[in-house]
Design an enzyme around this catalytic site. Structure first.
Site, PDB file in Angstrom:
ATOM      1  N   LYS A 244       0.839  -1.192   0.000  1.00 27.68           N
ATOM      2  CA  LYS A 244       0.000   0.000   0.000  1.00 27.68           C
ATOM      3  C   LYS A 244       0.878   1.247   0.000  1.00 27.68           C
ATOM      4  CE  LYS A 244      -3.643   2.059   2.891  1.00 27.68           C
ATOM      5  NZ  LYS A 244      -4.519   1.833   4.068  1.00 27.68           N
TER       6      LYS A 244
ATOM      7  N   SER B  68      -9.168   2.558   2.903  1.00 23.24           N
ATOM      8  CA  SER B  68      -8.153   3.163   2.054  1.00 23.24           C
ATOM      9  C   SER B  68      -7.221   2.135   1.404  1.00 23.24           C
ATOM     10  CB  SER B  68      -7.329   4.144   2.881  1.00 23.24           C
ATOM     11  OG  SER B  68      -6.648   3.491   3.935  1.00 23.24           O
TER      12      SER B  68
ATOM     13  N   SER C  80     -10.035   0.259   7.177  1.00 21.95           N
ATOM     14  CA  SER C  80      -9.358   0.375   5.882  1.00 21.95           C
ATOM     15  C   SER C  80      -8.716  -0.896   5.366  1.00 21.95           C
ATOM     16  CB  SER C  80      -8.288   1.479   5.950  1.00 21.95           C
ATOM     17  OG  SER C  80      -8.899   2.750   5.988  1.00 21.95           O
TER      18      SER C  80
END
Length: 461
Positions: free
Chosen positions: A85, A160, A184
């Site tokens: 990520k 996210s 997330s």
């Protein structure tokens, strides 16, 4: 996982791919070329990977094969291609946090997460998309644009960690590491039909992993957790054992016991379940799927009951909102708008009471099965616009209401897929356990996942 997926190296789990490389059933180079070809084919359709270093990927694979040929001792992820990520610093590889001001930011050192994965033999080939500062239910930013859900490109993969979840679900990589301050990891795992794990608070160091710009002081001291996303529970266990524990730099993280827990027999488990929380909306398909899953668990021999703690769930949700707002805006609030120290201390005392209530609940139950969020993957839309839940327009941020309370209390949560809704979209469930019993919870998740169809490849991909 079915045989067709097991024999396609791009859909092997990280654990199985690493074993195949160690045993020379496939070379790291062959695995890497297959993965890069898959990325070239699929990533343009979903925009999950936003930075890709093919030269470094191939060099890493070549080095991995050389080490195998020499008979060197190798790590548990030796030769396995992964992405991270775009909030985990990677030395020599762009890390933007989704912010235009950091579009060309190239760290000189690895985050603790990246360093530990490299030491375990993983080859970090790129970064996956995020919303700006990692703060949205969807994944879009002005640098890289929007990430699409592999199950339906008209829908969000969540946020996210949406790029991470989409990449794993689409077979671009077998393993990712997300971060989670309000859902997330868990919401994207649910939306994309994969597995995810948000560990007990302060179990995994956040050194070099950030949601704020990397030149800012650390804001989050609570709520935030870092954990793996994968296509089965074994990979969650493997990755968690690699990344967890003190690093001597994140002062919040103590030494952590990382011995793998034995998988419990179903007839020894006490499983609580809830179709939703009091006054928290949920789609009927999700509630029905959870009730059906509870029945399957009970038929397998576990003691099963519909149960929740007896406390004020609305106050718990409101307290999370207060804390996340304070942490998110700590460097933006004018002095007269900032919470007083007394208000902050009172908030922490209230948080303690909710922690105690959940811990008492887990005196009677080994695990809670409950929704991840109020709906399955929704259509792309503007942030803040109400989300339809069974035709009812529901406040956008209500989608955090199932997940965020465990950020507040710091309890570990695994997400496993349990089926599809009437539109053919994945449904995942949260499996919540006692604080500091992470590997016990993952062992339970492994046992319960055996009662499902496991990971299902998105149609058309």
């Amino acid at each position: 996982m079915n045989d067709a997926l097991a024999n396609d190296s791009t859909f092997m789990t990280a654990t199985r791919l690493a074993a195949a490389i160690r045993e020379r059933r496939i070379s790291a180079g062959e695995a890497m070329e297959a993965q890069l070809a898959r990325i070239a084919l699929v990533n343009p359709l979903i925009n999950a990977i936003v930075t890709l270093d093919e030269a470094a990927a191939r060099a890493g694979a070549k080095a991995a094969d050389t080490a195998i040929a020499r008979g060197d001792a190798v790590g548990p992820l030796h030769g396995v291609p992964i992405t991270l990520k775009d909030g985990h610093a990677t030395a020599g590889m762009r890390t933007t946090v989704g912010l235009t001001a950091w579009a060309d930011h190239i760290p000189t050192t690895d985050s603790t997460i990246a360093a530990r994965l490299r030491k375990a033999g993983a080859i970090i080939i790129g970064k996956t998309n995020v919303p700006p500062r990692l703060r949205d239910l969807q994944t879009w930013n002005p640098i890289f644009g929007r990430t699409l859900n592999p199950w339906d490109v008209a829908r969000t993969p969540g946020g996210s960690s949406g790029g991470a979840a989409a990449a794993v679900a689409a077979g671009l990589v077998p393993l990712e590491i997300g971060s989670d301050a309000g859902g997330s990891i868990r919401i994207p795992a649910h939306f994309c039909g994969i597995y995810g794990f948000r560990p007990t608070e302060a179990t995994v160091p956040i050194t070099g992993s950030y949601g704020d710009p990397p030149d800012m002081p650390r804001s989050f001291r609570l709520l935030l957790g870092i954990g793996p996303m994968a296509r089965d529970v074994d990979d969650l266990i493997l990755a968690h054992r690699i990344i967890a524990g003190a690093d001597g730099l994140d002062t919040e993280v103590p030494p952590v016991a990382l011995e793998e827990a034995p998988e419990p027999p179903l007839d020894r488990l006490r499983v609580a379940w809830a179709p939703t929380f009091p006054r928290v909306p949920v789609a009927l398909d999700i509630a029905d799927a959870i009730a059906g899953f509870a029945a399957v668990i009970e038929a397998g021999g576990a003691r099963v009951g519909q149960a929740l703690p007896s406390h004020d769930f609305a106050a718990e949700r409101a307290l999370f909102s207060d804390l996340i707002t304070w942490y998110s805006q700590v460097f933006q609030l004018p002095r007269d708008a900032s919470p007083s120290l007394a208000a902050y201390i009172e908030a922490l005392n209230q948080r303690d009471e909710f922690i105690f209530a959940w811990e008492r609940f887990f005196d009677d139950w080994d695990v809670l099965v409950c929704p991840v969020t109020m709906c399955t993957a929704f259509l792309h839309q503007e942030t803040g616009v109400p989300i339809p839940v069974d035709g009812v327009e529901t406040p956008y941020w209500a989608a955090l209401s199932h997940a965020c309370r465990f950020n507040l209390t710091g309890h570990p949560v695994a997400v496993i897929p349990i089926g599809l809704d009437r539109e053919g979209l994945p449904i995942g469930v949260q499996l919540v356990g006692r604080r500091h019993a992470d590997l016990r919870l993952l062992a339970i998740a492994r046992a319960l996942a055996r009662l499902t169809d496991g990971f299902v490849r998105p149609p058309g991909l």
